[in-house]
Design an enzyme around this catalytic site. Sequence first.
Site, PDB file in Angstrom:
ATOM      1  N   THR A 103      80.645 100.994 -59.075  1.00  0.00           N
ATOM      2  CA  THR A 103      79.849 101.895 -59.913  1.00  0.00           C
ATOM      3  C   THR A 103      80.839 102.556 -60.856  1.00  0.00           C
ATOM      4  O   THR A 103      82.041 102.283 -60.791  1.00  0.00           O
ATOM      5  CB  THR A 103      79.205 102.979 -59.039  1.00  0.00           C
ATOM      6  OG1 THR A 103      80.275 103.692 -58.402  1.00  0.00           O
ATOM      7  CG2 THR A 103      78.278 102.410 -57.984  1.00  0.00           C
ATOM      8  N   TYR A 134      88.982 114.240 -51.068  1.00  0.00           N
ATOM      9  CA  TYR A 134      87.691 113.546 -51.139  1.00  0.00           C
ATOM     10  C   TYR A 134      87.252 113.124 -49.739  1.00  0.00           C
ATOM     11  O   TYR A 134      86.105 113.352 -49.328  1.00  0.00           O
ATOM     12  CB  TYR A 134      87.825 112.329 -52.059  1.00  0.00           C
ATOM     13  CG  TYR A 134      86.617 111.424 -52.086  1.00  0.00           C
ATOM     14  CD1 TYR A 134      85.491 111.765 -52.833  1.00  0.00           C
ATOM     15  CD2 TYR A 134      86.595 110.215 -51.373  1.00  0.00           C
ATOM     16  CE1 TYR A 134      84.371 110.933 -52.865  1.00  0.00           C
ATOM     17  CE2 TYR A 134      85.490 109.380 -51.404  1.00  0.00           C
ATOM     18  CZ  TYR A 134      84.380 109.743 -52.149  1.00  0.00           C
ATOM     19  OH  TYR A 134      83.278 108.921 -52.177  1.00  0.00           O
ATOM     20  N   SER A 163      73.154 107.699 -62.194  1.00  0.00           N
ATOM     21  CA  SER A 163      74.209 106.688 -62.205  1.00  0.00           C
ATOM     22  C   SER A 163      74.303 105.973 -60.857  1.00  0.00           C
ATOM     23  O   SER A 163      73.828 106.501 -59.839  1.00  0.00           O
ATOM     24  CB  SER A 163      75.537 107.392 -62.516  1.00  0.00           C
ATOM     25  OG  SER A 163      76.617 106.502 -62.487  1.00  0.00           O
ATOM     26  N   GLY A 164      74.893 104.806 -60.881  1.00  0.00           N
ATOM     27  CA  GLY A 164      75.371 104.127 -59.677  1.00  0.00           C
ATOM     28  C   GLY A 164      74.409 104.069 -58.503  1.00  0.00           C
ATOM     29  O   GLY A 164      73.272 103.597 -58.605  1.00  0.00           O
ATOM     30  N   VAL A 198      74.392 120.700 -59.593  1.00  0.00           N
ATOM     31  CA  VAL A 198      74.324 121.087 -58.174  1.00  0.00           C
ATOM     32  C   VAL A 198      75.523 121.921 -57.731  1.00  0.00           C
ATOM     33  O   VAL A 198      75.552 122.395 -56.595  1.00  0.00           O
ATOM     34  CB  VAL A 198      74.133 119.874 -57.220  1.00  0.00           C
ATOM     35  CG1 VAL A 198      72.838 119.149 -57.508  1.00  0.00           C
ATOM     36  CG2 VAL A 198      75.335 118.933 -57.254  1.00  0.00           C
ATOM     37  N   LYS A 213      83.882 114.207 -47.461  1.00  0.00           N
ATOM     38  CA  LYS A 213      82.914 113.235 -46.933  1.00  0.00           C
ATOM     39  C   LYS A 213      82.841 113.317 -45.406  1.00  0.00           C
ATOM     40  O   LYS A 213      81.786 113.091 -44.816  1.00  0.00           O
ATOM     41  CB  LYS A 213      83.287 111.819 -47.392  1.00  0.00           C
ATOM     42  CG  LYS A 213      83.182 111.640 -48.913  1.00  0.00           C
ATOM     43  CD  LYS A 213      81.765 111.883 -49.396  1.00  0.00           C
ATOM     44  CE  LYS A 213      81.570 111.720 -50.870  1.00  0.00           C
ATOM     45  NZ  LYS A 213      80.185 111.960 -51.319  1.00  0.00           N
ATOM     46  N   VAL A 239      81.708  99.974 -53.705  1.00  0.00           N
ATOM     47  CA  VAL A 239      80.645  99.370 -54.523  1.00  0.00           C
ATOM     48  C   VAL A 239      80.997  99.678 -55.975  1.00  0.00           C
ATOM     49  O   VAL A 239      81.234 100.852 -56.308  1.00  0.00           O
ATOM     50  CB  VAL A 239      79.267  99.979 -54.198  1.00  0.00           C
ATOM     51  CG1 VAL A 239      78.177  99.291 -55.025  1.00  0.00           C
ATOM     52  CG2 VAL A 239      78.950  99.878 -52.717  1.00  0.00           C
TER      53      VAL A 239
HETATM   54  N1  LIG Z   1      80.796 103.716 -55.354  1.00  0.00           N
HETATM   55  C1  LIG Z   1      81.413 103.685 -54.194  1.00  0.00           C
HETATM   56  O1  LIG Z   1      82.202 102.763 -53.916  1.00  0.00           O
HETATM   57  C2  LIG Z   1      81.176 104.772 -53.172  1.00  0.00           C
HETATM   58  C3  LIG Z   1      81.680 104.561 -51.879  1.00  0.00           C
HETATM   59  C4  LIG Z   1      81.449 105.535 -50.917  1.00  0.00           C
HETATM   60  C5  LIG Z   1      80.738 106.674 -51.225  1.00  0.00           C
HETATM   61  N2  LIG Z   1      80.266 106.857 -52.487  1.00  0.00           N
HETATM   62  C6  LIG Z   1      79.508 108.084 -52.750  1.00  0.00           C
HETATM   63  O2  LIG Z   1      78.247 107.727 -53.253  1.00  0.00           O
HETATM   64  C7  LIG Z   1      77.757 108.742 -54.137  1.00  0.00           C
HETATM   65  C8  LIG Z   1      77.362 108.098 -55.451  1.00  0.00           C
HETATM   66  O3  LIG Z   1      78.522 107.515 -56.016  1.00  0.00           O
HETATM   67  P1  LIG Z   1      78.487 106.554 -57.301  1.00  0.00           P
HETATM   68  O4  LIG Z   1      79.507 105.510 -57.039  1.00  0.00           O
HETATM   69  O5  LIG Z   1      77.093 106.180 -57.604  1.00  0.00           O
HETATM   70  O6  LIG Z   1      79.085 107.551 -58.400  1.00  0.00           O
HETATM   71  P2  LIG Z   1      78.762 107.752 -59.959  1.00  0.00           P
HETATM   72  O7  LIG Z   1      78.297 106.485 -60.564  1.00  0.00           O
HETATM   73  O8  LIG Z   1      79.987 108.417 -60.499  1.00  0.00           O
HETATM   74  O9  LIG Z   1      77.558 108.802 -59.924  1.00  0.00           O
HETATM   75  C9  LIG Z   1      77.778 110.126 -59.552  1.00  0.00           C
HETATM   76  C10 LIG Z   1      76.491 110.882 -59.761  1.00  0.00           C
HETATM   77  O10 LIG Z   1      76.684 112.252 -59.390  1.00  0.00           O
HETATM   78  C11 LIG Z   1      76.150 113.089 -60.421  1.00  0.00           C
HETATM   79  N3  LIG Z   1      76.858 114.369 -60.420  1.00  0.00           N
HETATM   80  C12 LIG Z   1      78.193 114.578 -60.412  1.00  0.00           C
HETATM   81  N4  LIG Z   1      78.452 115.904 -60.462  1.00  0.00           N
HETATM   82  C13 LIG Z   1      77.241 116.527 -60.487  1.00  0.00           C
HETATM   83  C14 LIG Z   1      76.855 117.884 -60.546  1.00  0.00           C
HETATM   84  N5  LIG Z   1      77.759 118.885 -60.584  1.00  0.00           N
HETATM   85  N6  LIG Z   1      75.531 118.178 -60.556  1.00  0.00           N
HETATM   86  C15 LIG Z   1      74.610 117.188 -60.529  1.00  0.00           C
HETATM   87  N7  LIG Z   1      74.917 115.877 -60.464  1.00  0.00           N
HETATM   88  C16 LIG Z   1      76.234 115.559 -60.459  1.00  0.00           C
HETATM   89  C17 LIG Z   1      76.390 112.280 -61.695  1.00  0.00           C
HETATM   90  O11 LIG Z   1      75.503 112.677 -62.720  1.00  0.00           O
HETATM   91  P3  LIG Z   1      75.856 113.553 -64.026  1.00  0.00           P
HETATM   92  O12 LIG Z   1      77.239 113.207 -64.428  1.00  0.00           O
HETATM   93  O13 LIG Z   1      74.780 113.181 -64.987  1.00  0.00           O
HETATM   94  O14 LIG Z   1      75.722 114.974 -63.540  1.00  0.00           O
HETATM   95  C18 LIG Z   1      76.019 110.887 -61.207  1.00  0.00           C
HETATM   96  O15 LIG Z   1      74.619 110.718 -61.234  1.00  0.00           O
HETATM   97  C19 LIG Z   1      78.894 109.754 -54.265  1.00  0.00           C
HETATM   98  O16 LIG Z   1      78.638 110.846 -53.416  1.00  0.00           O
HETATM   99  C20 LIG Z   1      80.107 108.984 -53.792  1.00  0.00           C
HETATM  100  O17 LIG Z   1      81.099 109.839 -53.264  1.00  0.00           O
HETATM  101  C21 LIG Z   1      80.462 105.923 -53.468  1.00  0.00           C
END
Ligand SMILES: NC(=O)c1ccc[n+]([C@@H]2O[C@H](COP(=O)([O-])OP(=O)(O)OC[C@H]3O[C@@H](n4cnc5c(N)ncnc54)[C@H](OP(=O)(O)O)[C@@H]3O)[C@@H](O)[C@H]2O)c1
Length: 252
Positions: A191, A156, A19-20, A65, A160, A189
């Site tokens: 997602t 959260y 995802s994302g 994980v 981080k 972003v």
């Molecule tokens: N989007 C933003 O604005 C933003 C900003 C700052 C930081 N971040 C960070 O960037 C990273 C990616 O975020 P995103 O926005 O792409 O989020 P997302 O679209 O919700 O994707 C989260 C990903 O984590 C995986 N995941 C969650 N729990 C898991 C587990 N127990 N085991 C294995 N995989 C797991 C999910 O896959 P499954 O559900 O298939 O397991 C998914 O692939 C995160 O660490 C987030 O905190 C995001």
Amino acid sequence: MLNPLDMTGRTVLVTGASSGLGREVCVLLSELGAKVVLVARSPERLAETAARLSGTGHRIEAFDVSQVDAIPEWMKSIAAQTGPLSGVVHAAGIHFTVPLRVLQPAKLDDLMRINFGAAVALTKGLRQKGVRAERTSVVYFSSVMAVVGRQGVSAYAASKGALVSLAMSLALELASEGVRVNCVAPGHVRTEMAEKAEELLSAEQIKSIEDMHPLGLGEPRDVANAVSFLLSDASRWITGQTLVIDGGYTIH
Ligand SMILES: NC(=O)c1ccc[n+]([C@@H]2O[C@H](COP(=O)([O-])OP(=O)(O)OC[C@H]3O[C@@H](n4cnc5c(N)ncnc54)[C@H](OP(=O)(O)O)[C@@H]3O)[C@@H](O)[C@H]2O)c1
């Protein structure tokens, strides 16, 4: 033509690949020539990512994980089949908005285990003989929430922030083993995670988050570009750092 971001001949394990931001990292790494090990819980969504990749030799690993104790052995079994890993990206993460008065210890444990504990275990797993290539780069997904505050995201944000501290100390501990450790700290972003967080906000609050990003909200590719840089030889003299990618969010 010289491409300092070239990843040909390297294998990179990416968590959060379904995802994302993690998905976009996988797509870009494949375009740069890497073989990618795609990790998340949902095999169906991992297959969707795999369908978007360039090149061949990629691998789907459906794995939760949060099973941190199992991570080092699991990585050994992957490397036995793929060869040593040149990079690990921990993009898997969970987020919830909850004020302190209703923050439950069990939820806090989940958050710390997936966002932070898994990062420790992945790095420990990478160190093992036969798992890491001679030169290896680790990238953790932190967040701007590690360096600024916002109501309702204390747990959260702390998970981080822990990654930023982890990267600094592990960078020192692992430098002599050829392992670099860095973080990216993205701003907002859109997602799945960000959209879910926005569901709890008013239109006014969403507008104010948008306005806090002078360059506008980012695209997944903006973050993936920075991750690729930190994995590549172009950043070979950079370790223990956190690269903020936020369209100016944190300079207010
Ligand atoms: N989007 C933003 O604005 C933003 C900003 C700052 C930081 N971040 C960070 O960037 C990273 C990616 O975020 P995103 O926005 O792409 O989020 P997302 O679209 O919700 O994707 C989260 C990903 O984590 C995986 N995941 C969650 N729990 C898991 C587990 N127990 N085991 C294995 N995989 C797991 C999910 O896959 P499954 O559900 O298939 O397991 C998914 O692939 C995160 O660490 C987030 O905190 C995001």
